[in-house]
Scaffold this motif. Structure first.
Motif, short mmCIF file in Angstrom:
data_model
loop_
_atom_site.label_atom_id
_atom_site.label_comp_id
_atom_site.label_asym_id
_atom_site.label_seq_id
_atom_site.Cartn_x
_atom_site.Cartn_y
_atom_site.Cartn_z
N ILE A 92 -7.02 9.13 7.71
CA ILE A 92 -7.40 9.84 6.48
C ILE A 92 -6.16 10.12 5.62
N LYS A 93 -5.06 10.53 6.28
CA LYS A 93 -3.82 10.82 5.54
C LYS A 93 -3.30 9.57 4.84
N GLU A 94 -3.38 8.45 5.52
CA GLU A 94 -2.91 7.20 4.91
C GLU A 94 -3.78 6.83 3.71
N ILE A 95 -5.09 7.03 3.85
CA ILE A 95 -6.00 6.74 2.74
C ILE A 95 -5.67 7.64 1.55
N LYS A 100 -3.68 8.14 -3.61
CA LYS A 100 -3.13 9.26 -4.36
C LYS A 100 -4.18 10.36 -4.57
N LEU A 101 -4.81 10.74 -3.45
CA LEU A 101 -5.83 11.80 -3.48
C LEU A 101 -5.21 13.12 -3.08
N THR A 102 -5.69 14.20 -3.66
CA THR A 102 -5.16 15.54 -3.35
C THR A 102 -6.16 16.38 -2.56
N GLU A 103 -7.32 15.87 -2.35
CA GLU A 103 -8.36 16.63 -1.65
C GLU A 103 -7.93 16.91 -0.21
N LYS A 104 -8.22 18.13 0.25
CA LYS A 104 -7.86 18.52 1.61
C LYS A 104 -8.87 17.96 2.62
N ILE A 105 -8.39 17.77 3.84
CA ILE A 105 -9.28 17.32 4.92
C ILE A 105 -10.14 18.50 5.34
N LYS A 106 -11.47 18.31 5.31
CA LYS A 106 -12.41 19.38 5.66
C LYS A 106 -13.10 19.07 6.99
N ILE A 107 -13.67 20.11 7.57
CA ILE A 107 -14.31 19.97 8.87
C ILE A 107 -15.48 18.99 8.84
N GLU A 108 -16.20 18.95 7.66
CA GLU A 108 -17.34 18.03 7.58
C GLU A 108 -16.90 16.57 7.61
#
Length: 291
Positions: A92-95, A100-108
């Motif tokens: 996910i971090k690599e994606i 160039k996404l700023t969205e945080k990783i969420k539990i869902e």
């Protein structure tokens, strides 16, 4: 006796280690189509279960659900695969970095990946698998019982409709003998009105009228239609899998009804043919549900 393709069967079984819930549903299908919902512990046995069902069911779209739970604690709590989780987060971090996404990783985002979760359950033993097969056998027997009951009601309806067609055919045969003769005489009288001296044309006239009357003869079609009705009832009573044969007979019955209607010179016969074709169409709808 015929069987419907619609039915439902259920079985609950188990031992001191596991509890088993089995459901089998069946609806119309041209061929045998089996859809299975199995726990991960049974995935390696899916082929055996499919063959088990194929040896007992010939046609229909089957939905088979088998649930297996531990009897010891009554739960099958999932466990987290930590190594897969680490790899998934890295991906996910690599994606995010590449896109160039700023969205945080969420539990869902994590819970949506079911591969990260494992059911805390060992594989099914041979003894437990035999228990599952016995339960499936019971569910299939219930399914077959319901299919037989529905098939019995279907058979009653089909016999009723065949009897109705026979009654209409009897009326057609009676009307045909009268209508051809009546049509012959009407044509003859009409031509006499058009030609003052009919004597010189009499032989030719008789031959032409005879040809017209012969073309309106529907005896052969009535005999074939009656024969199809007889074979239909025999198939209903004796054949193990009559569905396809009945469908073919319906096509032939409809063909004869169309021919009778097109050759007919009687409005009454035409109306009876329309009613026969309506009954045939209803029969064809019903036999789509016959195994």
């Amino acid at each position: 006796m015929i069987n419907s393709m619609t039915g439902y069967g259920k079985c609950s079984t188990g031992n001191n280690k596991i509890s088993i819930e089995i459901e089998v549903k069946s609806v119309n299908s041209r061929y045998l189509d089996i859809a299975m919902r199995l726990p991960s512990s049974l995935m390696t046995r899916e082929y055996e279960l499919r063959e088990f069902i194929k040896n007992r069911i010939t046609r229909g779209k089957l939905s088979v659900s088998i649930q297996v739970k531990n009897s010891s604690d009554g739960t099958d709590a999932p466990l987290l695969d930590k190594e897969k989780l680490k790899s998934f987060i890295t991906l996910i971090k690599e994606i995010k970095k590449t896109a160039k996404l700023t969205e945080k990783i969420k539990i869902e985002h994590i819970l949506s990946n079911r591969e990260l979760l494992e059911v805390n359950k060992s594989d099914i033993s041979d003894e437990e698998f035999e228990l599952i097969k016995n339960g499936l056998e019971t569910a299939i027997k219930e399914l077959k019982k319901m299919k037989l009951n529905e098939g019995t009601e279907l058979a009653k309806d089909l016999v009723k409709r065949i009897t109705s067609i026979e009654a209409k055919l009897n009326e057609i045969e009676k009307e045909s003998a009268l209508s051809v003769k009546e049509y012959y005489e009407k044509l003859k009288d009409r031509i006499k009105m058009m030609i003052e001296d009919i004597t010189s044309y009499n032989d030719r006239l008789e031959m032409e009228l005879a040809i017209i009357a012969d073309r309106a003869e529907i005896n052969e079609e009535c005999v074939r239609l009656r024969s199809h009705l007889k074979f239909f009832l025999q198939s209903l009573e004796k054949d193990e899998e009559p569905g396809r044969k009945m469908n073919f007979l319906c096509q032939e019955m409809n063909r004869e009804a169309n021919t009778i209607s097109s050759k007919s010179i009687s409005t009454k016969i035409t109306h009876n043919c329309v009613q026969i074709k309506e009954e045939i169409e209803k029969i064809r709808e019903q036999i789509q549900n016959i195994e």
